[in-house]
Design an enzyme around this catalytic site. Structure first.
Site, PDB file in Angstrom:
ATOM      1  N   PRO C   2       0.815  -1.223   0.000  1.00 48.99           N
ATOM      2  CA  PRO C   2       0.000   0.000   0.000  1.00 48.99           C
ATOM      3  C   PRO C   2       0.846   1.269   0.000  1.00 48.99           C
ATOM      4  O   PRO C   2       1.948   1.296   0.572  1.00 48.99           O
ATOM      5  CB  PRO C   2      -0.803  -0.098   1.291  1.00 48.99           C
ATOM      6  CG  PRO C   2      -0.118  -1.121   2.115  1.00 48.99           C
ATOM      7  CD  PRO C   2       0.587  -2.036   1.197  1.00 48.99           C
ATOM      8  N   ILE C   3       0.308   2.292  -0.640  1.00 46.33           N
ATOM      9  CA  ILE C   3       0.941   3.613  -0.651  1.00 46.33           C
ATOM     10  C   ILE C   3      -0.053   4.597  -0.044  1.00 46.33           C
ATOM     11  O   ILE C   3      -1.199   4.676  -0.466  1.00 46.33           O
ATOM     12  CB  ILE C   3       1.283   4.053  -2.093  1.00 46.33           C
ATOM     13  CG1 ILE C   3       2.209   3.034  -2.768  1.00 46.33           C
ATOM     14  CG2 ILE C   3       1.930   5.434  -2.094  1.00 46.33           C
ATOM     15  CD1 ILE C   3       2.392   3.264  -4.276  1.00 46.33           C
TER      16      ILE C   3
END
Lengths: 64, 64, 64, 64, 64, 64
Positions: C2-3
């Protein structure tokens, strides 16, 4: 740790996306250094009805 | 007025998204101050076929 | 993988940014699962003169 | 070469998107100069279940 | 009309950025088709103090 | 709750940014409905040395 994002018209095949990920990662590492393992590529498919250019929807400008 | 964006693999449940919004908002306010009312969180679900890491599509790297 | 991106007004200290990174990462992993090692957080400091709300520049709306 | 992005709730019609593209392009050129031909507008439709405000999912906060 | 964004640590030279723009554009066109003239590349330099990985600021994790 | 982002070349004045925020907000509300109070506009100034078009840095393509 670089992150590369690509926004493009919907419709590219899985093979084209595979090539985009592989070749943009290689190109980045060649140009800027670092390890390919740290490069992320996130692709966003954008419908022509959600993209405008020159004040016009691309779905109007470039009908199929 | 902070805006928090989350890009993650498709597949999280509504309950997980509810928790992401609540807990990231709380965490932000604790760490940086301000009011939770002003915090926006925008979640983007990204298919594994649109995410590349280390030059490979995640749909190839992490098949279901 | 995830970012998490955070856009907020310029002016937070290094300690606040350290807390934002640590606490948003923890909150995400608690809420959505996965490993903290795979979480990226990118912070963007936005000047009040580059942020508008309700049709007004925040530098006009919230002068120092 | 300006790029304008709009994130908004899912549900606007094609006609509204056509107007968004046309009118944001015109407004930008009036305010900042340049040619409309160089302006890109990319619209992202965000479901209420992917947008949080004040720590709550908008699908909970604003049910249909 | 594709838009490619690159977020990377601050510190690349003008020559490296020139190569990034040229080589990512070429790689995209080879992989996905279209004309190089329509490809935009926007580079964002991110300080290590604004990037977190694994819950830690990169300025702590990778001090110069 | 719409969020409008504008990426444009560095160099616009405060007055131009004030007009961008006011006029894009008005244009959005006219075209899509809703209240101007809920509209956010985030402006990103991009140096010509960080923007590529047609495979060339804009600082090379459009020198001052």
């Amino acid at each position: 740790m670089p992150i590369i994002r690509v926004e493009m018209f919907t419709g590219r095949s899985e093979d084209q996306k595979r090539a985009i990920v592989r070749d943009l990662t290689d190109a980045f590492v060649q140009a800027a250094g670092g390890s390919p393992d740290s490069v992320h590529v996130v692709i966003t498919d954008v419908d022509k009805g959600n993209w405008g250019a020159g004040g016009q929807l691309c779905s109007d400008k470039y009908p199929e």
